[in-house]
Enzyme design. Structure first.
Site, PDB file in Angstrom:
ATOM      1  N   ASP A 155      -1.774 -18.658   1.061  1.00  0.00           N
ATOM      2  CA  ASP A 155      -2.772 -19.301   0.196  1.00  0.00           C
ATOM      3  C   ASP A 155      -3.501 -20.430   0.921  1.00  0.00           C
ATOM      4  O   ASP A 155      -4.734 -20.459   0.962  1.00  0.00           O
ATOM      5  CB  ASP A 155      -2.157 -19.762  -1.142  1.00  0.00           C
ATOM      6  CG  ASP A 155      -0.830 -20.499  -0.999  1.00  0.00           C
ATOM      7  OD1 ASP A 155      -0.341 -20.634   0.138  1.00  0.00           O
ATOM      8  OD2 ASP A 155      -0.284 -20.936  -2.030  1.00  0.00           O
ATOM      9  N   ASP A 162     -11.688  -9.941   5.189  1.00  0.00           N
ATOM     10  CA  ASP A 162     -13.004 -10.073   4.547  1.00  0.00           C
ATOM     11  C   ASP A 162     -13.430 -11.548   4.539  1.00  0.00           C
ATOM     12  O   ASP A 162     -14.611 -11.861   4.707  1.00  0.00           O
ATOM     13  CB  ASP A 162     -12.982  -9.543   3.099  1.00  0.00           C
ATOM     14  CG  ASP A 162     -13.306  -8.043   3.001  1.00  0.00           C
ATOM     15  OD1 ASP A 162     -12.874  -7.278   3.897  1.00  0.00           O
ATOM     16  OD2 ASP A 162     -13.973  -7.643   2.031  1.00  0.00           O
ATOM     17  N   ASP A 205      -5.823  -7.461   4.636  1.00  0.00           N
ATOM     18  CA  ASP A 205      -7.029  -6.886   4.022  1.00  0.00           C
ATOM     19  C   ASP A 205      -7.918  -8.005   3.493  1.00  0.00           C
ATOM     20  O   ASP A 205      -9.124  -8.055   3.772  1.00  0.00           O
ATOM     21  CB  ASP A 205      -6.611  -5.938   2.886  1.00  0.00           C
ATOM     22  CG  ASP A 205      -7.808  -5.351   2.153  1.00  0.00           C
ATOM     23  OD1 ASP A 205      -8.763  -4.923   2.835  1.00  0.00           O
ATOM     24  OD2 ASP A 205      -7.797  -5.333   0.904  1.00  0.00           O
ATOM     25  N   LYS A 229       4.233 -15.305   2.793  1.00  0.00           N
ATOM     26  CA  LYS A 229       4.406 -16.029   1.521  1.00  0.00           C
ATOM     27  C   LYS A 229       5.904 -16.204   1.333  1.00  0.00           C
ATOM     28  O   LYS A 229       6.518 -15.717   0.387  1.00  0.00           O
ATOM     29  CB  LYS A 229       3.771 -15.196   0.388  1.00  0.00           C
ATOM     30  CG  LYS A 229       3.756 -15.867  -0.972  1.00  0.00           C
ATOM     31  CD  LYS A 229       2.680 -16.937  -1.123  1.00  0.00           C
ATOM     32  CE  LYS A 229       2.841 -17.660  -2.460  1.00  0.00           C
ATOM     33  NZ  LYS A 229       1.917 -18.799  -2.614  1.00  0.00           N
ATOM     34  N   TYR A 272       0.817  -1.214   0.000  1.00  0.00           N
ATOM     35  CA  TYR A 272       0.000   0.000   0.000  1.00  0.00           C
ATOM     36  C   TYR A 272       0.853   1.268   0.000  1.00  0.00           C
ATOM     37  O   TYR A 272       0.412   2.298  -0.493  1.00  0.00           O
ATOM     38  CB  TYR A 272      -0.887   0.044   1.253  1.00  0.00           C
ATOM     39  CG  TYR A 272      -2.132  -0.799   1.198  1.00  0.00           C
ATOM     40  CD1 TYR A 272      -2.066  -2.167   0.952  1.00  0.00           C
ATOM     41  CD2 TYR A 272      -3.376  -0.228   1.432  1.00  0.00           C
ATOM     42  CE1 TYR A 272      -3.217  -2.935   0.931  1.00  0.00           C
ATOM     43  CE2 TYR A 272      -4.536  -0.993   1.413  1.00  0.00           C
ATOM     44  CZ  TYR A 272      -4.448  -2.339   1.161  1.00  0.00           C
ATOM     45  OH  TYR A 272      -5.587  -3.109   1.149  1.00  0.00           O
TER      46      TYR A 272
HETATM   47  C1  IPM Z   1     -10.239  -1.823   4.417  1.00  0.00           C
HETATM   48  C2  IPM Z   1     -10.411  -1.222   3.035  1.00  0.00           C
HETATM   49  C3  IPM Z   1      -9.264  -0.266   2.743  1.00  0.00           C
HETATM   50  C4  IPM Z   1      -7.976  -1.082   2.758  1.00  0.00           C
HETATM   51  C5  IPM Z   1      -9.357   0.541   1.446  1.00  0.00           C
HETATM   52  C6  IPM Z   1     -10.680   1.227   1.286  1.00  0.00           C
HETATM   53  C7  IPM Z   1      -8.241   1.531   1.353  1.00  0.00           C
HETATM   54  O1  IPM Z   1     -10.525  -2.224   2.069  1.00  0.00           O
HETATM   55  O2  IPM Z   1     -10.162  -1.063   5.396  1.00  0.00           O
HETATM   56  O3  IPM Z   1     -10.209  -3.051   4.518  1.00  0.00           O
HETATM   57  O4  IPM Z   1      -7.650  -1.733   1.751  1.00  0.00           O
HETATM   58  O5  IPM Z   1      -7.282  -1.032   3.778  1.00  0.00           O
HETATM   59 MN    MN Z   2     -10.697  -4.241   2.909  1.00  0.00          MN
END
Ligand code: IPM
Ligand code: MN
Ligand code: NAD
Length: 326
Positions: free
Chosen positions: A196, A224, A220, A163, A117
């Protein structure tokens, strides 16, 4: 006096922030809202106006809902740059993303201000575009330390995800985590996993996972996935912490443009992030626990459509407030 800077942002952001603000009011916590994200770009040309950054620095904690406006995609200035800038400016390198459900109780400790990032990025003369993953030893050490501390506090174990079979930075990552484990955290069981196959473990055996430490991009994506197996993005909260206040408290989800404006977004992720703020940002653990319990009640009695229910954002907010005040 305690002061919280609230950044409602874009899309469903203001809708879920409104419920968090009602909770702050119920708890008698002072707060002020500030422009941030896509709406700030449209008004001011920048996603993180100077006044907003100053207000965040001056606050005891920052509560952010979500940013992202589809109409700004592809433009040189994007709402997400404001979020990355704010994380970097506040130095909140440790992003705690807990995920729990029946039999599952894990927390992902995501490095938040380094890696892909924030490394060198650009376009070469030959037309190649690049992003660079960079980590220094102190950057890995401080996030590893934070994760070991959390694992120790939980009397749990730590899994470091990398990784190392491919990435140069993962070799540094694995070495630093192993060295720190051996020198200072011999009491915390440590193992390592490749990202992975670990992603598969998050889906197939999340109950075997305790504390995870990983770099920015992997964290990140894995967070999710962890959200998906524990109720979805509507319920997943996070705390972004540095060495000093203010911390930044933010749901894992984004601005959900497809459902924005309909009043049906699940406010639980935002309210759980508010609870994390009470605990980790404001030193109010009793209220944090009370709010977490109230959110459980809200989820049970007034589920929103993402959970198969019919409640509105406000409807769940009402149920949470009733439980909190009752
Ligand atoms: C998160 C989001 C952010 C990230 C984006 C919107 C910059 O996906 O907080 O998970 O990738 O950190
Ligand atoms: Mn995210
Ligand atoms: P998203 O998290 O906004 O939405 C993904 C899916 O989850 C959608 O189906 C959405 O409807 C659902 N969802 C998310 N939050 C929900 C909630 N509270 N209640 C019910 N359903 C919910 O991810 P996306 O669609 O990939 O991204 C949309 C925008 O948000 C992009 O601009 C992205 O950059 C931004 N984003 C911002 C943040 C942040 O501000 N922290 C985090 C992630 C994404």
């Amino acid at each position: 006096m305690t002061l919280v800077a609230v950044l409602p942002g874009d899309g469903i952001g203001p809708e879920v922030a409104a419920e968090a603000i009602r909770v702050l009011d119920a708890l008698g916590i002072e707060h002020a809202e500030h422009a941030f994200g896509g709406n700030a770009i449209l008004a001011d040309g920048t996603p993180l106006p100077d006044q907003t950054l100053e207000a965040c620095r001056a606050a005891d904690a920052v509560l952010l809902a979500a940013v992202g406006l589809p109409e700004l995609e592809g433009r040189p200035v994007r709402p997400e740059q404001g979020l990355l800038g704010l994380r970097r400016e506040l130095g909140v390198y440790a992003n705690l993303r807990p995920a729990s459900a029946d039999g599952i109780d894990l927390v992902i400790v995501r490095e938040l201000v380094g890696g892909l990032y924030f490394g060198a990025k650009g376009t070469r003369d030959d037309g190649t575009w690049f992003d660079t993953c960079e980590y220094s030893r102190p950057e890995v050490e401080r996030i590893a330390r934070r994760a070991f501390e959390i694992a120790r506090e939980r009397r749990g174990r730590l899994t470091s995800v990398d990784k190392v079979n491919v990435l140069h930075t993962s070799r540094l990552w694995r070495d630093v985590v192993s060295e720190l484990g051996a020198s200072e955290y011999g009491d915390v069981p440590l193992d390592h996993a490749l990202v992975d196959s670990f992603a598969m473990t998050v889906v197939t055996a999340p109950e075997t996972i305790d504390v995870v430490v990983t770099e920015n991009t992997f964290g990140d994506i894995l967070s999710d996935v962890a959200a998906a197996v524990t109720g979805g993005l509507g319920v997943a909260a996070s705390a972004s912490l540095g060495d000093e206040p203010p911390g930044l408290f933010e749901p894992v989800h984004g601005s959900a443009p497809q459902i924005a404006g309909q009043g049906i977004a699940n406010p639980a992720a935002m309210l759980r992030s508010t609870a994390l703020m009470l605990r980790h940002g404001l030193g109010r653990p009793d209220e944090a626990e009370a709010l977490e319990r109230a959110v459980e009640t809200g989820l049970r009695d007034a589920p929103t459509p993402d959970l198969g229910g019919t409640a509105t954002t406000r409807g769940m907010g009402d149920a949470v407030l009733r439980a909190l005040e009752g």
